[in-house]
Design a protein around this motif. Structure first.
Motif, PDB file in Angstrom:
ATOM      1  N   TYR A 102       1.331   8.669   9.628  1.00 39.68           N
ATOM      2  CA  TYR A 102       1.823   7.991   8.431  1.00 39.68           C
ATOM      3  C   TYR A 102       3.094   8.655   7.911  1.00 39.68           C
ATOM      4  O   TYR A 102       3.299   9.862   8.079  1.00 39.68           O
ATOM      5  CB  TYR A 102       0.758   8.001   7.326  1.00 39.68           C
ATOM      6  CG  TYR A 102      -0.460   7.165   7.636  1.00 39.68           C
ATOM      7  CD1 TYR A 102      -0.563   5.848   7.191  1.00 39.68           C
ATOM      8  CD2 TYR A 102      -1.515   7.685   8.381  1.00 39.68           C
ATOM      9  CE1 TYR A 102      -1.689   5.080   7.470  1.00 39.68           C
ATOM     10  CE2 TYR A 102      -2.641   6.927   8.678  1.00 39.68           C
ATOM     11  CZ  TYR A 102      -2.717   5.620   8.215  1.00 39.68           C
ATOM     12  OH  TYR A 102      -3.832   4.866   8.512  1.00 39.68           O
ATOM     13  N   VAL A 103       3.916   7.852   7.238  1.00 41.41           N
ATOM     14  CA  VAL A 103       5.146   8.313   6.615  1.00 41.41           C
ATOM     15  C   VAL A 103       4.999   8.155   5.106  1.00 41.41           C
ATOM     16  O   VAL A 103       4.484   7.137   4.623  1.00 41.41           O
ATOM     17  CB  VAL A 103       6.365   7.504   7.115  1.00 41.41           C
ATOM     18  CG1 VAL A 103       7.654   8.009   6.469  1.00 41.41           C
ATOM     19  CG2 VAL A 103       6.466   7.590   8.638  1.00 41.41           C
ATOM     20  N   PHE A 104       5.445   9.140   4.360  1.00 41.50           N
ATOM     21  CA  PHE A 104       5.255   9.146   2.906  1.00 41.50           C
ATOM     22  C   PHE A 104       6.358   8.370   2.184  1.00 41.50           C
ATOM     23  O   PHE A 104       7.542   8.459   2.534  1.00 41.50           O
ATOM     24  CB  PHE A 104       5.248  10.591   2.397  1.00 41.50           C
ATOM     25  CG  PHE A 104       5.248  10.706   0.902  1.00 41.50           C
ATOM     26  CD1 PHE A 104       4.071  10.586   0.183  1.00 41.50           C
ATOM     27  CD2 PHE A 104       6.434  10.918   0.207  1.00 41.50           C
ATOM     28  CE1 PHE A 104       4.072  10.672  -1.200  1.00 41.50           C
ATOM     29  CE2 PHE A 104       6.443  11.019  -1.170  1.00 41.50           C
ATOM     30  CZ  PHE A 104       5.256  10.897  -1.877  1.00 41.50           C
ATOM     31  N   GLU A 105       5.958   7.619   1.157  1.00 38.80           N
ATOM     32  CA  GLU A 105       6.910   6.954   0.283  1.00 38.80           C
ATOM     33  C   GLU A 105       6.404   7.048  -1.152  1.00 38.80           C
ATOM     34  O   GLU A 105       5.219   6.877  -1.417  1.00 38.80           O
ATOM     35  CB  GLU A 105       7.086   5.483   0.671  1.00 38.80           C
ATOM     36  CG  GLU A 105       8.165   4.770  -0.145  1.00 38.80           C
ATOM     37  CD  GLU A 105       8.391   3.337   0.342  1.00 38.80           C
ATOM     38  OE1 GLU A 105       9.555   2.931   0.430  1.00 38.80           O
ATOM     39  OE2 GLU A 105       7.393   2.629   0.624  1.00 38.80           O
ATOM     40  N   GLU A 106       7.308   7.350  -2.085  1.00 33.10           N
ATOM     41  CA  GLU A 106       6.932   7.340  -3.495  1.00 33.10           C
ATOM     42  C   GLU A 106       6.360   5.963  -3.847  1.00 33.10           C
ATOM     43  O   GLU A 106       6.737   4.951  -3.272  1.00 33.10           O
ATOM     44  CB  GLU A 106       8.145   7.630  -4.371  1.00 33.10           C
ATOM     45  CG  GLU A 106       8.856   8.948  -4.065  1.00 33.10           C
ATOM     46  CD  GLU A 106       8.159  10.157  -4.662  1.00 33.10           C
ATOM     47  OE1 GLU A 106       7.157   9.961  -5.378  1.00 33.10           O
ATOM     48  OE2 GLU A 106       8.616  11.283  -4.405  1.00 33.10           O
ATOM     49  N   GLY A 107       5.461   5.934  -4.814  1.00 31.20           N
ATOM     50  CA  GLY A 107       4.796   4.689  -5.168  1.00 31.20           C
ATOM     51  C   GLY A 107       5.744   3.559  -5.522  1.00 31.20           C
ATOM     52  O   GLY A 107       6.609   3.705  -6.388  1.00 31.20           O
ATOM     53  N   GLN A 108       5.572   2.411  -4.866  1.00 30.71           N
ATOM     54  CA  GLN A 108       6.425   1.245  -5.093  1.00 30.71           C
ATOM     55  C   GLN A 108       5.656   0.058  -5.677  1.00 30.71           C
ATOM     56  O   GLN A 108       6.254  -0.942  -6.050  1.00 30.71           O
ATOM     57  CB  GLN A 108       7.079   0.811  -3.770  1.00 30.71           C
ATOM     58  CG  GLN A 108       7.919   1.872  -3.100  1.00 30.71           C
ATOM     59  CD  GLN A 108       9.116   2.300  -3.917  1.00 30.71           C
ATOM     60  OE1 GLN A 108       9.912   1.458  -4.341  1.00 30.71           O
ATOM     61  NE2 GLN A 108       9.242   3.598  -4.158  1.00 30.71           N
ATOM     62  N   LEU A 109       4.337   0.162  -5.775  1.00 37.05           N
ATOM     63  CA  LEU A 109       3.535  -0.968  -6.255  1.00 37.05           C
ATOM     64  C   LEU A 109       3.478  -1.045  -7.771  1.00 37.05           C
ATOM     65  O   LEU A 109       3.571  -2.126  -8.354  1.00 37.05           O
ATOM     66  CB  LEU A 109       2.112  -0.870  -5.691  1.00 37.05           C
ATOM     67  CG  LEU A 109       1.964  -0.958  -4.173  1.00 37.05           C
ATOM     68  CD1 LEU A 109       0.515  -0.685  -3.779  1.00 37.05           C
ATOM     69  CD2 LEU A 109       2.404  -2.321  -3.662  1.00 37.05           C
ATOM     70  N   LEU A 110       3.309   0.087  -8.428  1.00 39.53           N
ATOM     71  CA  LEU A 110       3.129   0.116  -9.876  1.00 39.53           C
ATOM     72  C   LEU A 110       4.477   0.263 -10.570  1.00 39.53           C
ATOM     73  O   LEU A 110       5.125   1.302 -10.466  1.00 39.53           O
ATOM     74  CB  LEU A 110       2.204   1.266 -10.287  1.00 39.53           C
ATOM     75  CG  LEU A 110       0.795   1.253  -9.704  1.00 39.53           C
ATOM     76  CD1 LEU A 110      -0.012   2.421 -10.240  1.00 39.53           C
ATOM     77  CD2 LEU A 110       0.094  -0.061 -10.013  1.00 39.53           C
TER      78      LEU A 110
END
Length: 383
Positions: A102-110
């Motif tokens: 997996y690759v990390f991404e800062e939260g984009q949903l909220l």
């Protein structure tokens, strides 16, 4: 004294967060909800135990809701909570989302707007509030407190050929042990203490609702793994961050698997007010290190440490040494001496980071990963 220690420890956290070697891997892909023509790269990783990060069109993807809290009164508090939440949530996420896959991404949903609604008390004007409806009481023992103070989201992406998509979501719910409030604006601050039992009950209730809501969001499928972790925020005058105490995974629909307890503890060394240390041996080792370092330069402003325990075992130690401004050769000699004393007195087998700093900024940095014997050192030159 606490303000001096807080400033020193915050500077250490910022410095440590900035360290690391990044290697860039390029590719063109599209994440859920993004244009297929967007270009994505990953930051690479400095070791196998950390995640690569997502870069979209040359920019790191930040989260608009990061660090958002319910009230400014609470936000004036502990500077360590958010950083501790972030690091701890990644460690919990590694149990579900392997760093190799997996690759990390800062939260984009909220979004900021959504997070603000979720953090509010439920009311006729805000049915999305996760905190229970207020009863308008101002009595510390009768009022309905704010249980949920902050929310942190982390996204974990998967790559397949030239595409990148959402592979999993981790969300931390920052729960108050101490709810600070004012009976009137700009008035005195009062405190409601929340028991562990009430915190756990409310956190688990909220977790179920959060999973149901996230499942309905664009880009989240019915079988996207969702991790919900409960974090006890440290008091705002604490010199360490809070700790995780519970987490759960949802792998399908709105159902949750069994809750899994997390056993974490933090403390500042040397302990204050004659407080008994979590581990007397660790405390004694640090005191010996502190004594020898302070004898080297009697004018040192202080030597402190943040100790982190996992399952009652020391997992890491962040040491801050505050100095006056010294010449380069003095700092070089001092750093060599600190390395020697750290190897001699500080616990072996755990990750240790040491920052030597003056009011003008960092002067030296020493680090040793768990399992290593020798410290890596760096002295910051003036040019």
């Amino acid at each position: 004294m606490k303000k001096i220690l807080t400033a020193a420890l915050v500077a250490t956290a910022v410095l440590l967060a900035a360290c690391g070697n990044l290697n860039f891997n390029s590719g063109t892909s599209g994440t859920t909800g993004s244009s297929s023509t967007s270009k994505y790269t990953t930051t690479g990783t400095s070791d196998s135990g950390t995640y690569e990060g997502v870069i979209k069109d040359g920019r790191y993807q930040t989260s608009s809701a990061r660090g958002l809290q319910l009230t400014q009164n609470q936000q004036d508090g502990n500077a360590f909570n958010i950083k501790s939440m972030e690091a701890g949530l990644q460690e919990i996420s590694k149990k579900q989302f392997a760093t190799s896959k997996y690759v990390f991404e800062e939260g984009q949903l909220l979004s900021t707007a959504t997070t603000k609604k979720w953090l509010a008390h439920r009311s006729s004007s805000d049915q999305d509030g996760l905190n229970p409806k207020s009863n308008s009481s101002t009595d510390p023992n009768k009022r309905v407190p704010t249980y949920l103070q902050t929310i942190l989201e982390q996204d974990y992406m998967t790559q397949s050929g030239s595409s990148m998509s959402l592979g999993g979501v981790s969300i931390a719910l920052g729960m108050n042990e101490y709810d600070y409030y004012e009976k009137q604006q700009y008035g005195a601050t009062y405190t409601t203490h929340i028991t562990d039992a009430a915190m756990t009950q409310q956190g688990r209730r909220m977790a179920k609702e959060v999973v149901a809501r996230v499942r309905k969001m664009k880009g989240v499928s019915q079988d996207t793994p969702i991790v919900i972790a409960l974090y006890k925020l440290a008091a705002r005058d604490s010199l360490v961050g809070g700790t995780y105490f519970d987490y759960v995974v949802s792998t399908s629909g709105d159902s949750l698997q069994s809750w899994k307890p997390v056993n974490q503890q933090n403390e500042v060394l040397p302990t204050v007010d004659n407080k008994k240390p979590i581990n007397q041996t660790v405390s004694d080792d640090f005191n010996n290190f502190q004594s020898n370092v302070e004898n080297f330069f009697p004018t040192l402003a202080g030597v402190t440490a943040q100790a982190h325990y996992e399952d009652n075992q020391l997992a890491g130690l962040n040491v801050t040494i505050n100095t006056q401004f010294y010449g380069l050769t003095e700092i070089q000699s001092f750093t060599q001496y600190v390395s020697s004393m750290a190897s001699k007195y500080l616990p072996s087998g755990v990750k240790i980071q040491i920052t030597v700093q003056a009011t003008s900024g960092p002067q030296a940095f020493l680090a040793r990963d768990s399992g290593q014997k020798d410290f890596t050192t760096h002295v910051f030159d003036s040019y």
